[in-house]
Design an enzyme around this catalytic site. Structure first.
Site, PDB file in Angstrom:
ATOM      1  N   HIS A  70      39.830  67.149  40.020  1.00  0.00           N
ATOM      2  CA  HIS A  70      40.167  66.605  38.702  1.00  0.00           C
ATOM      3  C   HIS A  70      41.405  65.705  38.739  1.00  0.00           C
ATOM      4  O   HIS A  70      41.686  64.990  37.775  1.00  0.00           O
ATOM      5  CB  HIS A  70      40.371  67.746  37.702  1.00  0.00           C
ATOM      6  CG  HIS A  70      39.816  67.452  36.348  1.00  0.00           C
ATOM      7  ND1 HIS A  70      39.778  66.182  35.806  1.00  0.00           N
ATOM      8  CD2 HIS A  70      39.254  68.255  35.408  1.00  0.00           C
ATOM      9  CE1 HIS A  70      39.243  66.219  34.607  1.00  0.00           C
ATOM     10  NE2 HIS A  70      38.909  67.473  34.338  1.00  0.00           N
ATOM     11  N   ASP A 113      37.551  61.907  36.890  1.00  0.00           N
ATOM     12  CA  ASP A 113      37.476  62.370  35.504  1.00  0.00           C
ATOM     13  C   ASP A 113      36.103  62.987  35.231  1.00  0.00           C
ATOM     14  O   ASP A 113      35.097  62.611  35.844  1.00  0.00           O
ATOM     15  CB  ASP A 113      37.708  61.216  34.533  1.00  0.00           C
ATOM     16  CG  ASP A 113      39.119  60.657  34.621  1.00  0.00           C
ATOM     17  OD1 ASP A 113      40.030  61.430  34.996  1.00  0.00           O
ATOM     18  OD2 ASP A 113      39.307  59.463  34.316  1.00  0.00           O
TER      19      ASP A 113
END
Length: 432
Positions: free
Chosen positions: A404, A408
């Site tokens: 992450h 995204d």
């Protein structure tokens, strides 16, 4: 009498230390020159170390699982007379490089690809796979024949009421703890006599230790998130069957080459998926070429052979390379460069099934893709006449786990959605 301190030799390639994975001698043993003393594992290979002298072992450094620096004391041998310069030179060269046919090179053991199971095999994505040739194993010892095994292995086998003659040894003919583990797993956790095996503590060493360390590092350092989407692979499976009907002498197409083709077709639009993150230097490298790692379970543990320039290969070339690399990983002949440098990994539990997986990222990569089991179930589909009807369809979930910090959620979901579109209209895979 003199004491000869045998230090950990330089095992090459800039290695600074090695882990003891099996002692073949103990304090008090008499050893001969060139006798096998100990197996050690580095980040590159498992290596045999032999004695440079005749003598008696009076001290050993550490236990199995301990790490010893190059140049530090490995063991002390009491010898007759003085130690010559020739002996010192031989001691420096006492590390025997691994035989690729009997020792698997562990260049990169960076991922256990499912929290639910360690039986991962990227080749198993085919619901009806064509079996690959298995390497010829060392034959099990005949009854009455001497079985090669360390005292520790013999003691453990005795405690478990296992006849070592019934255990299939490693390729070099020596029965090790891993072979006992395999024997127990294939015999339902019971020894040959039918007695339930007793509790035991197993030290985590060697390959399993490195898998554990890399798994922990991946989960500790990478903020994972996973996304799963259902895909209708009915038409893809139909196309695969048609292609295999005319394959000739080419290898059988499994599902894996088709999925790789879809991945490589999409990567130019999603460069953040095909990347590696150096979190110490704070640099993300988005790679132009797709060097695809494929998680494969072998007798030596989980390996990740790499398909170089996957984006430049057609379906048949991918199938042939998958088969070649899987065989090399399984028989121990894979080269170190074939087990490193991947930019993206695919993994599959294959026929073991599972609705969805949450694979662990192959650090320092930033994404890993996991196709799941193909199942058949009824679905509503729109006919050419515009009317809905119920049909039996083949469905497969595709999982992706991402870092992450780099990827995204929207991008990961978009990537898998576009992959779904390719899979459900498979003619586009063959279009330029």
């Amino acid at each position: 009498m003199a004491k000869f301190t045998f230090n950990m030799p330089d095992v090459g390639e800039g290695v600074a230390e090695a882990e003891v994975v099996e002692w073949h001698v103990k304090v008090g043993d008499t050893v001969e020159e060139d006798q096998h003393l100990v197996d050690v594992m580095t980040d590159k290979a498992t290596i045999d170390i032999e004695s440079p002298v005749d003598g008696k072992v009076i001290e050993v450094a550490g236990e199995v699982g301990d790490t010893i620096a190059v140049g530090a004391m490995l063991l002390v041998i009491e010898v007759e007379g003085e130690v010559s310069g020739e002996v010192e030179e031989k001691a420096a060269e006492a590390a025997i490089p691994p035989d690729p046919k009997s020792k698997q090179v562990e260049e990169r053991i960076e991922v256990e690809t499912s929290d639910a199971s360690d039986a991962n095999d990227a080749l198993a994505a085919d619901p009806d796979p064509e079996p690959l040739p298995e390497p010829t194993p060392a034959p099990a010892p005949q009854a009455g024949a001497k079985v090669l095994a360390s005292p520790a292995v013999r003691a453990r086998a005795n405690d478990l009421a296992i006849d070592l003659a019934e255990v299939k040894p490693a390729a070099d003919g020596r029965v090790r703890h891993a072979d006992l583990d395999a024997f127990l797993s294939y015999n339902g956790g019971f020894a040959a006599s039918g007695r339930a095996r007793s509790d035991e503590e197993i030290k985590v060493i060697g390959l399993r230790k490195r898998i554990a360390q890399n798994m922990a590092a991946s989960k500790r350092n990478i903020p994972h998130f996973s996304y799963v989407e259902e895909c209708d692979v009915t038409d893809l499976e139909r196309m695969r069957a048609q292609l295999n009907e005319g394959k000739g002498d080419r290898p059988k197409l499994t599902m894996l080459p088709l999925l790789i083709a879809a991945i490589t077709k999409l990567v130019p639009d999603y460069p953040m998926i095909n990347a590696r993150y150096d979190d110490e230097a704070n640099v993300v490298t988005r790679h132009g070429a797709v060097h695809l790692g494929m998680a494969a379970q072998t007798d030596n543990g989980l390996m990740v052979p790499v398909i170089r320039e996957a984006q430049a290969k057609n379906l048949w070339q991918l199938a042939r390379e998958i088969q070649r690399l899987a065989e090399a990983a399984r028989d121990g002949s894979a080269k170190s460069e074939e087990l490193s440098g991947s930019t993206l990994t695919i993994t599959s539990l294959g026929p073991l099934g599972g609705v969805a997986t949450t694979p662990v990222i192959n650090r320092p990569e930033v994404a890993i893709i996991g196709p799941n089991r193909i199942i058949e179930r009824p679905m509503f589909v729109m006919g050419a006449d515009g009317q809905e009807r119920i049909e039996k369809r083949k469905l497969m979930n595709i999982s992706i786990s991402c870092d992450h910090r780099v990827v995204d959620g929207y991008d990961a979901a978009s990537f898998i959605q576009d992959m779904k579109k390719l899979i459900e209209a498979p003619a586009r895979l063959l279009a330029d």
